[in-house]
Design a protein around this motif. Structure first.
Motif, PDB file in Angstrom:
ATOM      1  N   HIS A  84       0.818  -1.216   0.000  1.00  0.00           N
ATOM      2  CA  HIS A  84       0.000   0.000   0.000  1.00  0.00           C
ATOM      3  C   HIS A  84       0.855   1.272   0.000  1.00  0.00           C
ATOM      4  CE1 HIS A  84      -3.138   2.838   1.051  1.00  0.00           C
ATOM      5  NE2 HIS A  84      -2.364   3.250   2.041  1.00  0.00           N
ATOM      6  N   ARG A 120       2.360   1.724  -3.461  1.00  0.00           N
ATOM      7  CA  ARG A 120       1.367   1.855  -4.538  1.00  0.00           C
ATOM      8  C   ARG A 120       0.850   3.295  -4.607  1.00  0.00           C
ATOM      9  NH1 ARG A 120      -2.739  -1.371  -2.767  1.00  0.00           N
ATOM     10  NH2 ARG A 120      -1.528  -3.221  -3.213  1.00  0.00           N
ATOM     11  N   CYS A 177       1.499   5.468  -7.966  1.00  0.00           N
ATOM     12  CA  CYS A 177       0.355   5.835  -8.812  1.00  0.00           C
ATOM     13  C   CYS A 177       0.238   7.352  -8.906  1.00  0.00           C
ATOM     14  CB  CYS A 177      -0.933   5.213  -8.289  1.00  0.00           C
ATOM     15  SG  CYS A 177      -0.931   3.418  -8.461  1.00  0.00           S
ATOM     16  N   GLU A 209      -2.573   2.868 -13.032  1.00  0.00           N
ATOM     17  CA  GLU A 209      -3.748   2.404 -12.286  1.00  0.00           C
ATOM     18  C   GLU A 209      -3.334   1.677 -11.018  1.00  0.00           C
ATOM     19  OE1 GLU A 209      -6.345  -0.105 -14.575  1.00  0.00           O
ATOM     20  OE2 GLU A 209      -6.642   1.434 -16.116  1.00  0.00           O
ATOM     21  N   SER A 210      -2.258   0.889 -11.130  1.00  0.00           N
ATOM     22  CA  SER A 210      -1.814   0.141  -9.960  1.00  0.00           C
ATOM     23  C   SER A 210      -0.319  -0.103 -10.020  1.00  0.00           C
ATOM     24  CB  SER A 210      -2.566  -1.188  -9.861  1.00  0.00           C
ATOM     25  OG  SER A 210      -2.316  -1.781  -8.608  1.00  0.00           O
ATOM     26  N   LYS A 222      -2.088  -1.820 -15.622  1.00  0.00           N
ATOM     27  CA  LYS A 222      -3.529  -2.024 -15.469  1.00  0.00           C
ATOM     28  C   LYS A 222      -3.825  -2.745 -14.164  1.00  0.00           C
ATOM     29  CE  LYS A 222      -4.531  -0.355 -19.524  1.00  0.00           C
ATOM     30  NZ  LYS A 222      -4.094  -0.990 -20.777  1.00  0.00           N
ATOM     31  N   LYS A 223      -4.871  -2.264 -13.512  1.00  0.00           N
ATOM     32  CA  LYS A 223      -5.192  -2.746 -12.176  1.00  0.00           C
ATOM     33  C   LYS A 223      -5.349  -4.270 -12.121  1.00  0.00           C
ATOM     34  CE  LYS A 223      -8.021  -1.027  -8.372  1.00  0.00           C
ATOM     35  NZ  LYS A 223      -8.881  -2.044  -7.815  1.00  0.00           N
ATOM     36  N   ASP A 224      -6.169  -4.833 -13.022  1.00  0.00           N
ATOM     37  CA  ASP A 224      -6.442  -6.272 -12.932  1.00  0.00           C
ATOM     38  C   ASP A 224      -5.159  -7.082 -13.161  1.00  0.00           C
ATOM     39  OD1 ASP A 224      -6.512  -5.244 -15.518  1.00  0.00           O
ATOM     40  OD2 ASP A 224      -7.739  -6.901 -16.288  1.00  0.00           O
ATOM     41  N   GLU A 254      -2.848  -6.687 -10.065  1.00  0.00           N
ATOM     42  CA  GLU A 254      -3.392  -7.388  -8.895  1.00  0.00           C
ATOM     43  C   GLU A 254      -3.284  -8.905  -9.033  1.00  0.00           C
ATOM     44  OE1 GLU A 254      -7.190  -5.617  -8.031  1.00  0.00           O
ATOM     45  OE2 GLU A 254      -6.202  -3.811  -7.227  1.00  0.00           O
TER      46      GLU A 254
END
Ligand SMILES: *Cc1c(COP(=O)(O)O)cnc(C)c1O
Length: 478
Positions: free
Chosen positions: A138, A141, A145, A151-152, A314-316, A319
């Motif tokens: 966290h 990040r 960002c 995004e991530s 990209k976030k997905d 993650e």
């Protein structure tokens, strides 16, 4: 007098140890007795060998058997044995991101953050807002960002780990297309084809060493393709008759076919260094702007932070990488997080980043500062070590770390020769100094590049030469 008399004069290990304890300099520092015994044995053995090897009376006379002198040799020997193996050195090579010398020295704020986190507990994985469990990612990040608009973000141990994790997560048992001009090997055994094999992804090479076209990529896309990877040719350039496909064309192609476009930037540049006379390197922002789905780079190259591998995108996709079991094995330490976060915070003000992050400050140091430093060192050396011939010269530095491989960065150096010591011997005795000074040899001169030596280190360099001079005298005496 013959050798036997000399040998007889040597004290026993026990007597020498007693003398060491009487001298108190070691005994009072609670050095283990066994260590003092070993050091005493080693010193006596060394003297014994020197006596046996002596060729004439004169060289025999120069070997000390005096107990007081042996005590100080034992003390030196003990110091050597209790000294950590990993030591600070002075980098006088002019190679700023020198992988063998630890790449990027950290900025003051990064060191302070590191110290605070090292000495105390921290909210590493703890949310201070509500007292629940948090994520160590966290902290990084958030600032990553904010700085890049990604995004991530995810941070792992180094960039090799970032590439490995990206490939394993998103292309395991599937195909990844790479241009033949980008099948890189980076110093320290990062070979893209080998990393690819470890990840379980299948490498599909396209184009030739010097030319790869969009059509080459298009033809290679099939049922099994998961990804197009573009690797920044960090430590080399293909010059002359060449063609590579731009990131934006590759992004369009990848997205047309539902593929991921991953860009391995190598050295992540955040600030535009062209304003400081350096040639363009692709920046993190460029790569994201062109639409790369995932971008990864090192934390300790041009970024100037601790060793780490940073993934943006990209976030997905990011993650999924964070959730992969391998991510746990590649997880960054709290000390890395502390130092990296503090480094990244400096980038909120790019001017501050340039002046406070040592890697950037050294790369952009102006010639006049370097010339003054060279003259100061040359002056001190000339007066401290009369046996040296010292000259201030213009030269070129290298960025190193696979960054700006062709760039000749103008610099000022001190070129040294000695009347009494050959240059390779001089180079070696500087390496044996405390702290060691690492310099390079060119055209039979020892070259000390002021780009990577700070003002504070100038006296250390002088001291190393002085010690080398002392060593020289004893060598001549022996
Ligand atoms: C340096 C580099 C790597 C390896 O990065 P580490 O942080 O040393 O693991 C990977 N790819 C490229 C293009 C590089 O320049």
């Amino acid at each position: 007098m013959d050798k036997k008399d000399y040998l007889r004069r040597l004290s026993s290990v026990n007597d020498l140890m007693q003398a060491v304890y009487r001298s108190r300099s070691l005994g009072s520092r609670s050095v283990p007795r066994e260590l003092i015994a070993e050091a005493s044995r080693a010193v006596l053995e060394g003297v014994r060998e020197a006596i046996l090897a002596a060729r004439d009376e004169l060289s025999l006379e120069n070997i000390t058997t005096d107990t007081e002198e042996l005590v100080s040799l034992v003390e030196k020997e003990v110091e050597k044995r209790i000294r950590p193996g990993l030591r600070r050195v002075v980098n006088a090579t002019g190679v700023v991101i020198h992988t063998n010398l630890g790449r990027s020295p950290l900025s003051r704020p990064a060191i302070e953050a590191l110290q605070a986190t090292a000495a105390h507990y921290s909210n590493l994985e703890f949310r201070l807002e509500d007292g629940t469990r948090g994520s160590r990612q966290h902290h990084l990040r958030k600032i990553l960002c904010e700085l890049t608009g990604a995004e991530s973000a995810l941070v792992v141990n180094n960039n090799a780990a970032a590439v490995l994790l990206a490939l394993t997560t998103h292309a395991r048992d599937r195909e990844v297309i790479v241009s033949r001009g980008q099948l890189i090997e980076i110093g320290g055994s990062f070979r893209l084809p080998d990393v690819m094999a470890q990840s379980g992804a299948r490498l599909v090479e396209v184009g030739t060493t010097n030319k790869t076209y969009l059509e080459d990529y298009r033809r290679a896309i099939g049922e099994e393709t998961a990804m197009i990877l573009r690797a920044h040719p960090s430590n080399y350039r293909i010059l002359g008759f060449t063609a590579e496909v731009s990131a934006s064309d590759l992004v369009s192609l990848a997205h047309e076919h539902g593929l991921i476009f991953l860009e391995d930037l190598g050295s992540g540049v955040y600030v535009d260094l062209t304003r400081h006379g350096l040639s363009p390197e692709p920046t993190i922002a460029d790569s994201l702007k062109e639409g790369a789905d995932l971008v990864c780079f090192s934390g300790d190259k041009l970024l100037g932070g601790p060793q780490s591998g940073i993934v943006l995108g990209k976030k997905d996709l990011v993650e999924a990488m964070a959730r992969h079991p391998l991510a746990r094995a590649l997880r960054v330490d709290k000390l890395t997080i502390a130092a990296l976060e503090a480094t990244l915070l400096l980038y909120l003000d790019p001017e501050r980043a340039l002046s406070e992050i040592p890697t950037l400050a050294m790369l952009t140091a102006d010639a006049e500062t370097l010339r003054k430093r060279a003259r100061r060192l040359a002056g001190k050396l000339a007066s401290a070590c009369p046996h040296l011939a010292v000259e201030v010269q213009e030269d070129v530095s290298r960025a190193g770390g696979g960054s700006l491989p062709l760039e000749d960065i103008p610099t000022w150096v001190v070129a040294v020769t000695s009347q009494s010591l050959k240059v390779p011997a001089l180079e070696e005795s500087l390496r044996r100094a405390d702290p060691p000074v690492i310099a390079r040899i060119r055209e039979n001169r020892l070259i000390l590049d002021m780009r990577t030596v700070s003002d504070d280190e100038v006296p250390l360099v002088v001291e190393a030469f002085r010690a080398a001079g002392g060593e020289m005298e004893t060598e001549q005496g022996a």
